[in-house]
Design an enzyme around this catalytic site. Structure first.
Site, PDB file in Angstrom:
ATOM      1  N   CYS A  67      15.178  19.220  32.263  1.00 57.44           N
ATOM      2  CA  CYS A  67      15.420  19.758  30.912  1.00 57.44           C
ATOM      3  C   CYS A  67      15.345  18.579  29.939  1.00 57.44           C
ATOM      4  O   CYS A  67      15.253  17.414  30.350  1.00 57.44           O
ATOM      5  CB  CYS A  67      16.811  20.370  30.874  1.00 57.44           C
ATOM      6  SG  CYS A  67      18.081  19.156  31.298  1.00 57.44           S
ATOM      7  N   CYS A 111      24.040  14.419  26.834  1.00 61.12           N
ATOM      8  CA  CYS A 111      23.097  15.413  26.304  1.00 61.12           C
ATOM      9  C   CYS A 111      23.621  15.940  24.965  1.00 61.12           C
ATOM     10  O   CYS A 111      24.797  16.301  24.854  1.00 61.12           O
ATOM     11  CB  CYS A 111      22.945  16.569  27.289  1.00 61.12           C
ATOM     12  SG  CYS A 111      21.907  17.876  26.607  1.00 61.12           S
ATOM     13  N   GLU A 152      31.492  17.037  33.248  1.00 57.26           N
ATOM     14  CA  GLU A 152      31.278  17.534  31.881  1.00 57.26           C
ATOM     15  C   GLU A 152      32.576  18.096  31.296  1.00 57.26           C
ATOM     16  O   GLU A 152      32.940  17.774  30.158  1.00 57.26           O
ATOM     17  CB  GLU A 152      30.188  18.610  31.857  1.00 57.26           C
ATOM     18  CG  GLU A 152      29.963  19.114  30.436  1.00 57.26           C
ATOM     19  CD  GLU A 152      28.998  20.298  30.352  1.00 57.26           C
ATOM     20  OE1 GLU A 152      27.984  20.299  31.064  1.00 57.26           O
ATOM     21  OE2 GLU A 152      29.285  21.217  29.562  1.00 57.26           O
ATOM     22  N   THR A 184      28.184  23.807  29.945  1.00 56.65           N
ATOM     23  CA  THR A 184      26.799  24.162  29.593  1.00 56.65           C
ATOM     24  C   THR A 184      25.983  24.717  30.763  1.00 56.65           C
ATOM     25  O   THR A 184      24.922  25.295  30.546  1.00 56.65           O
ATOM     26  CB  THR A 184      26.053  22.915  29.067  1.00 56.65           C
ATOM     27  OG1 THR A 184      26.109  21.908  30.081  1.00 56.65           O
ATOM     28  CG2 THR A 184      26.646  22.409  27.782  1.00 56.65           C
ATOM     29  N   CYS A 203      23.543  26.185  28.068  1.00 57.58           N
ATOM     30  CA  CYS A 203      22.380  25.664  27.355  1.00 57.58           C
ATOM     31  C   CYS A 203      21.114  26.459  27.675  1.00 57.58           C
ATOM     32  O   CYS A 203      21.055  27.197  28.654  1.00 57.58           O
ATOM     33  CB  CYS A 203      22.198  24.191  27.681  1.00 57.58           C
ATOM     34  SG  CYS A 203      21.490  23.932  29.300  1.00 57.58           S
ATOM     35  N   ASN A 231      24.145  23.352  37.788  1.00 54.90           N
ATOM     36  CA  ASN A 231      23.110  24.341  37.434  1.00 54.90           C
ATOM     37  C   ASN A 231      22.233  24.698  38.634  1.00 54.90           C
ATOM     38  O   ASN A 231      21.773  25.825  38.754  1.00 54.90           O
ATOM     39  CB  ASN A 231      22.300  23.871  36.213  1.00 54.90           C
ATOM     40  CG  ASN A 231      21.222  22.886  36.571  1.00 54.90           C
ATOM     41  OD1 ASN A 231      20.112  23.269  36.895  1.00 54.90           O
ATOM     42  ND2 ASN A 231      21.543  21.594  36.547  1.00 54.90           N
ATOM     43  N   SER A 254      18.011  18.773  36.915  1.00 56.88           N
ATOM     44  CA  SER A 254      18.022  17.312  37.111  1.00 56.88           C
ATOM     45  C   SER A 254      17.039  16.870  38.198  1.00 56.88           C
ATOM     46  O   SER A 254      17.140  15.758  38.711  1.00 56.88           O
ATOM     47  CB  SER A 254      19.447  16.870  37.478  1.00 56.88           C
ATOM     48  OG  SER A 254      19.986  17.736  38.454  1.00 56.88           O
TER      49      SER A 254
HETATM   50 FE1  SF4 Z   1      21.625  19.248  28.425  1.00 53.66          FE
HETATM   51 FE2  SF4 Z   1      22.729  19.749  30.812  1.00 53.66          FE
HETATM   52 FE3  SF4 Z   1      21.466  21.686  29.488  1.00 53.66          FE
HETATM   53 FE4  SF4 Z   1      20.074  19.723  30.521  1.00 53.66          FE
HETATM   54  S1  SF4 Z   1      21.270  21.193  31.682  1.00 53.66           S
HETATM   55  S2  SF4 Z   1      19.820  20.567  28.428  1.00 53.66           S
HETATM   56  S3  SF4 Z   1      21.465  17.985  30.287  1.00 53.66           S
HETATM   57  S4  SF4 Z   1      23.304  20.617  28.826  1.00 53.66           S
END
Ligand code: SF4
Length: 336
Positions: free
Chosen positions: A34, A118, A148, A186, A216, A246, A289
């Site tokens: 991302c 971020c 986080e 997020t 996010c 995530n 990631s």
């Molecule tokens: Fe930002 Fe984490 Fe979303 Fe990637 S996954 S855009 S690092 S908040």
């Protein structure tokens, strides 16, 4: 590299059936890096270029084994706490963000700080500060122990209440006239977060919603792509590390939306070939990631195992880019 054909299909999250019965791979798009991870990785790259090794990084720069190992090999030293960094050294704060206390420690040690938090995490920090100042109690939906939420809660520890499921909601107790708002980590599952919000609303009908989504765009897009593929495949392989929130959510989303089996792997060699026995369709995706080279490794292995056809299923396109921390941006003269 094994023989492999990749074709592209754009579609929405429906529950259609396979169009042909051949052994095939459905590859989710978007997947992988991302904008926040891209920026964090580049922050370490540019710090190495500008200051040379060693560069210290507080916590894993992003939650991916391969990325961390590759940087370690290049002279990056990962530490758990800022206090482990020698006085005056260069330190990068990870994409997950840090609490104000960590910034204070860094100032005390006169560290040269490069903040790779971020911007979408920073947005949630700003929300916490704003609502705390306005006298709210803040219910933060997130996972206990995740870096986080530790950083986010650290902005106003006295008024932030972390909840991760029904038991935590049950334990909350506020007087009726309390100003109450919920915010979130997020990288959560969108559906599970809404389940938690429902529980919160049942208990505290006046609780306010965040001013905008905290989960996010990248987390949401990767889950939508998995939902589109999950009903059409028997197995979903998610490339990502065990500590990547995530990535783990993608496994859960796949299982909740029709895939019989789903596994999280860091590398292709962690795929147990028994998973492929009797399977005709495999879904592949990766967490935010994860470098694309690791997905290629999985596709190569699948091609060798009789899955040469890869159909990319695109549910969204992403073009967001975040600029680097100010200290690492090219100076005007260099750009001319
Ligand atoms: Fe930002 Fe984490 Fe979303 Fe990637 S996954 S855009 S690092 S908040």
């Amino acid at each position: 590299m094994a023989d492999m054909t990749i074709t592209n299909t754009a579609e929405t999250a429906d529950t259609g059936q396979p169009t042909h019965a051949d052994k095939r791979v459905l590859l989710a798009a978007p997947r992988g890096y991302c904008a926040g991870v891209d920026r964090a990785v580049e922050t370490v790259e540019k710090s190495l270029e500008k200051y040379g090794a060693p560069i210290y990084v507080r916590k894993e720069i992003v939650h991916n084994k391969h990325v961390v190992k590759t940087f370690e090999d290049r002279g990056v030293i990962f530490v758990d706490e800022t206090t482990e960094v020698p006085q005056g050294a260069n330190v990068v704060f990870s994409a997950h963000g840090v609490s104000p206390m960590v910034h204070q420690e860094a100032r005390k040690l006169e560290l040269n700080t490069l903040d790779a938090t971020c911007p979408l995490v920073t947005k949630v920090h700003h929300e916490v500060k704003r609502f705390a100042k306005q006298g709210y109690q803040i219910v933060l939906i997130g996972h206990h122990g995740h870096e986080e939420v530790e950083g986010t809660a650290g902005e106003a520890p006295d008024v932030v209440h972390l909840v991760d499921g029904q038991d935590d909601v049950n334990a909350l107790d506020f007087p009726e006239d309390t100003k109450l708002i919920w915010l979130s980590q997020t990288t959560l599952s969108v559906d599970e977060t809404m389940d938690t919000v429902k529980m919160l609303r049942e208990k505290f009908p006046h609780i306010q919603d965040p001013p905008s989504d905290d989960i996010c765009y990248a987390t949401q897009n990767r889950q939508v792509a998995v939902k589109a593929i999950a009903p059409k495949v028997e197995l979903m392989i998610v490339v990502g590390s065990q500590n990547s929130s995530n990535s783990k959510r993608l496994v859960e989303v796949a299982l909740q939306h029709g895939t019989k089996e789903s596994y999280l792997v860091d590398y292709a060699d962690q795929i147990d070939l028994a998973w492929l026995e009797g399977v005709n369709s495999v879904g592949v995706t990766s967490g935010a990631s994860v470098p694309e080279i690791l997905v290629r490794g999985v596709l190569d292995l699948l091609a060798e195992q009789g899955f040469p056809t890869v159909e990319e299923v695109t549910t969204a396109t992403e073009d967001l880019i975040f600029s680097l921390p100010r200290e690492l941006r090219p100076s005007r003269t260099n750009r001319e």
